[in-house]
Write an enzyme that holds these catalytic residues in place. Structure first.
Site, short mmCIF file in Angstrom:
data_model
loop_
_atom_site.label_atom_id
_atom_site.label_comp_id
_atom_site.label_asym_id
_atom_site.label_seq_id
_atom_site.Cartn_x
_atom_site.Cartn_y
_atom_site.Cartn_z
N ASP A 1 2.63 5.25 -6.72
CA ASP A 1 3.89 5.13 -5.97
C ASP A 1 5.11 4.97 -6.85
OD1 ASP A 1 1.85 3.42 -3.75
OD2 ASP A 1 2.97 5.23 -3.22
N HIS B 1 -2.56 -2.37 -9.64
CA HIS B 1 -3.55 -1.71 -8.78
C HIS B 1 -4.82 -2.54 -8.77
CE1 HIS B 1 -6.03 1.43 -6.99
NE2 HIS B 1 -4.89 2.00 -6.64
N HIS C 1 0.87 -1.20 0.00
CA HIS C 1 0.00 0.00 0.00
C HIS C 1 0.90 1.24 0.00
CE1 HIS C 1 -3.47 2.42 0.55
NE2 HIS C 1 -3.82 2.12 1.79
C1 SDX Z 1 -1.57 2.09 -3.33
O1 SDX Z 1 -6.26 0.73 -3.28
C2 SDX Z 1 -5.80 1.89 -3.47
O2 SDX Z 1 -6.48 2.78 -3.97
C3 SDX Z 1 -4.36 2.10 -3.06
C4 SDX Z 1 -3.71 3.40 -3.45
C5 SDX Z 1 -4.32 4.57 -2.71
O3 SDX Z 1 -4.23 5.68 -3.21
O4 SDX Z 1 -4.80 4.37 -1.56
O5 SDX Z 1 -3.85 3.59 -4.84
C6 SDX Z 1 -2.23 3.40 -3.09
O6 SDX Z 1 -1.52 1.27 -2.45
C7 SDX Z 1 -1.04 1.81 -4.71
C8 SDX Z 1 -0.46 0.37 -4.84
C9 SDX Z 1 0.96 0.40 -4.30
N1 SDX Z 1 1.47 -1.00 -4.22
C10 SDX Z 1 2.41 -1.42 -5.05
O7 SDX Z 1 2.89 -0.77 -5.98
C11 SDX Z 1 2.93 -2.83 -4.74
C12 SDX Z 1 3.05 -3.65 -6.01
N2 SDX Z 1 1.70 -3.94 -6.49
C13 SDX Z 1 1.07 -5.15 -6.12
O8 SDX Z 1 1.42 -5.69 -4.92
C14 SDX Z 1 -0.40 -5.23 -6.54
O9 SDX Z 1 -0.47 -4.79 -7.82
C15 SDX Z 1 -1.43 -4.53 -5.70
C16 SDX Z 1 -1.34 -4.91 -4.26
C17 SDX Z 1 -1.31 -3.06 -5.83
C18 SDX Z 1 -2.80 -4.97 -6.22
O10 SDX Z 1 -2.87 -6.32 -6.01
P1 SDX Z 1 -4.18 -7.18 -6.43
O11 SDX Z 1 -5.24 -6.30 -6.97
O12 SDX Z 1 -4.52 -8.05 -5.28
O13 SDX Z 1 -3.68 -8.01 -7.65
P2 SDX Z 1 -2.96 -9.41 -7.53
O14 SDX Z 1 -1.91 -9.36 -6.47
O15 SDX Z 1 -4.02 -10.45 -7.45
O16 SDX Z 1 -2.22 -9.46 -8.95
C19 SDX Z 1 -2.85 -10.01 -10.08
C20 SDX Z 1 -1.69 -10.65 -10.84
C21 SDX Z 1 -0.92 -11.69 -10.02
O17 SDX Z 1 -0.30 -12.56 -10.97
P3 SDX Z 1 -0.96 -14.05 -11.17
O18 SDX Z 1 -1.16 -14.65 -9.81
O19 SDX Z 1 -2.26 -13.78 -11.92
O20 SDX Z 1 0.06 -14.77 -12.03
O21 SDX Z 1 -0.71 -9.64 -11.18
C22 SDX Z 1 0.52 -9.93 -10.53
C23 SDX Z 1 0.20 -10.89 -9.39
O22 SDX Z 1 1.35 -11.69 -9.11
N3 SDX Z 1 1.02 -8.66 -10.02
C24 SDX Z 1 2.28 -8.26 -10.13
C25 SDX Z 1 2.31 -6.98 -9.55
N4 SDX Z 1 1.09 -6.66 -9.11
C26 SDX Z 1 0.30 -7.71 -9.40
N5 SDX Z 1 3.38 -8.87 -10.67
C27 SDX Z 1 4.51 -8.16 -10.60
N6 SDX Z 1 4.63 -6.92 -10.07
C28 SDX Z 1 3.55 -6.31 -9.53
N7 SDX Z 1 3.67 -5.10 -9.01
#
Ligand code: SDX
Length: 430
Positions: free
Chosen positions: A364, A308, A268
């Site tokens: 971010d 996201h 997050h």
């Molecule tokens: C914020 O919610 C909000 O509005 C948050 C925010 C706000 O203003 O409050 O916008 C702020 O928190 C932004 C997000 C910051 N976090 C990151 O940058 C961390 C990296 N991102 C991930 O951890 C992820 O993308 C999330 C947590 C942001 C979202 O995760 P989801 O929606 O639960 O998606 P998921 O983990 O189920 O991913 C779907 C697929 C998976 O692959 P498969 O299992 O289908 O093979 O996408 C992959 C994930 O492994 N994936 C990534 C990835 N993010 C998702 N693979 C590599 N790098 C990534 N960053």
């Protein structure tokens, strides 16, 4: 003639049910009438992490994840970033309308005159180790404010609610700056009433001795834009935490402290810190393909700052932040890590792994480059997220408290544990 209902047939009984559809949703409680027999509790919806569950109605922020749209109270984020300032946006998020000149001046006056914290807060903070993470200090100190304002428990009284909300918005930069000064071993710098909100924060962080620190206007403006972009984001993890904790009718300091701790997580608000560490680890543009390969191997190496839950398109905030990088680097000199970030984005946006998963840069991805260029240490980055998000947390908290449909949050579960069994004396346990 089409009806706003869902017809459901329970094949266990052959019975059919008609469930009303309202705002694109069915009410989960309408599922409870669907029973397999007289003693059946009734159907529930199973939705770990609330991927497809609306937990509230809100009028504050609208996001269209597919189109990359973000609006606060109907105003596009791009227009607010270009034309407004953080305190005006805070008024808008809190009150639903842009302020008149008089309303704005009064709002700024009240915020400005609540930036101090009780001197005992300083002694509380002095108990942290020199190397405490500023987010841990921020979360604990915000929670501690609950002890300084016992009247805040009166959450049903609008006037009492509002003054606590203003105190939280006003004091967050002060506590944030004190947290930074604590980790650097520097004496705390008190707020100055003649400075603007964001400039005041800069001064409390940067001033050394009694020589008046003059914050660079371009950097203050850039940070103010970043504050606008982080003000609210509907039902994200930290806002949901604030709403859930606040639903027990605890005071808003305790509820917002829950939001701060949720934001601290690397998935997050902690992501901006993780992005910088990732860029430093990659170290060279030439090593980007090797890192992307590691991410695609799926051994839990994430491209931090990408992806996201809602945006399946470019995060509109990331576009504005990327543009702001250029203005900041004009003043501070270009951050060489930007080249690595731009190359990561270039490769990721054309790579099937990321395209298939709709992974784009989020808020971010570029913000940390600006914070580093401004001279903030990496562990202050999530703190720089928490400061502006405070108005979102308190506004969403108040919306929850005043929503007649809301009550204490208490989800159900699917029990997967041991069935009833008798106690076994220790001598008989194998
Ligand atoms: C914020 O919610 C909000 O509005 C948050 C925010 C706000 O203003 O409050 O916008 C702020 O928190 C932004 C997000 C910051 N976090 C990151 O940058 C961390 C990296 N991102 C991930 O951890 C992820 O993308 C999330 C947590 C942001 C979202 O995760 P989801 O929606 O639960 O998606 P998921 O983990 O189920 O991913 C779907 C697929 C998976 O692959 P498969 O299992 O289908 O093979 O996408 C992959 C994930 O492994 N994936 C990534 C990835 N993010 C998702 N693979 C590599 N790098 C990534 N960053």
């Amino acid at each position: 003639m089409a009806k706003d209902t869902l017809s459901v047939t329970d094949n266990r009984t052959g019975k059919t049910y008609e469930l009303p559809i309202e705002n694109g949703c069915i009410r989960s409680m309408d599922l409870r009438q669907i029973k397999s027999g007289a003693d059946d509790f009734g159907l529930m919806a199973y939705d770990p992490a609330f991927l497809n569950t609306a937990n509230c109605k809100s009028a504050i922020t609208f996001i269209d994840g597919d189109k990359g749209i973000l609006e606060y109270r109907g105003y596009p984020i791009e227009q607010l970033a270009e034309k407004s300032n953080y305190l005006e946006v805070a008024y808008l998020v809190m009150n639903g309308e842009l302020p008149t000149k008089a309303q704005y001046e009064d709002f700024v006056h009240v915020i400005t005159h609540h930036t101090y914290v009780h001197e005992n807060v300083k002694s509380f903070m002095s108990g942290f180790r020199y190397d405490a993470h500023p987010m841990a200090m921020l979360a604990s100190t915000v929670a501690a404010l609950s002890a300084f304002y016992p009247e805040a428990k009166n959450v049903k009284d609008r006037q009492t609610r509002r003054i606590q909300m203003m105190r939280l918005i006003a004091k967050m930069p002060t506590i944030a700056a004190f947290s930074y000064r604590h980790t650097t071993g520097l004496p705390y710098v008190y707020p100055e009433n003649e400075l603007g909100y964001t400039e005041n924060f800069f001064t409390m962080v940067k001033q050394i001795g009694d020589r008046r620190f003059k914050a660079n206007k371009t950097l203050v403006k850039a940070l103010d834009v970043l504050f606008i972009l982080h003000a609210d984001h509907e039902q994200n993890c930290s806002t949901t935490s604030t709403r859930v904790v606040g639903s027990s009718e605890v005071d808003p300091y305790s509820a917002v402290a829950a939001g701060v701790t949720a934001l601290y997580g690397p998935l997050h608000g902690g992501a901006n810190e993780a992005v910088l560490r990732m860029l430093r680890e990659i170290g060279d543009v030439k090593k980007v393909p090797e890192f992307i390969k590691k991410v695609k191997e799926g051994n839990d190496t994430k491209l931090m700052g990408f992806g996201h839950r809602v945006y399946k398109n470019y995060d509109p905030r990331a576009k504005v932040i990327k543009r702001t990088c250029d203005e900041v680097f004009e003043v501070t000199g270009r951050n060489p890590l930007l080249d690595i970030a731009v190359e990561l984005e270039r490769i990721a946006l054309q790579d099937e792994y990321f395209i298939k998963r709709k992974l784009y840069p989020n808020v971010d991805f570029y913000s940390g480059l600006i914070y580093e260029a401004m001279g903030f240490p990496v562990d202050m980055f999530p703190v720089l997220f928490a400061i502006p998000r405070t108005v979102g947390w308190v506004s969403q908290w108040e919306e929850m408290i005043t929503d007649n449909e809301q009550k204490i949050a208490r989800p159900r579960q699917i029990f997967t544990g041991a069935k009833k069994r008798d106690y076994v004396p220790v001598e008989k346990r194998g």
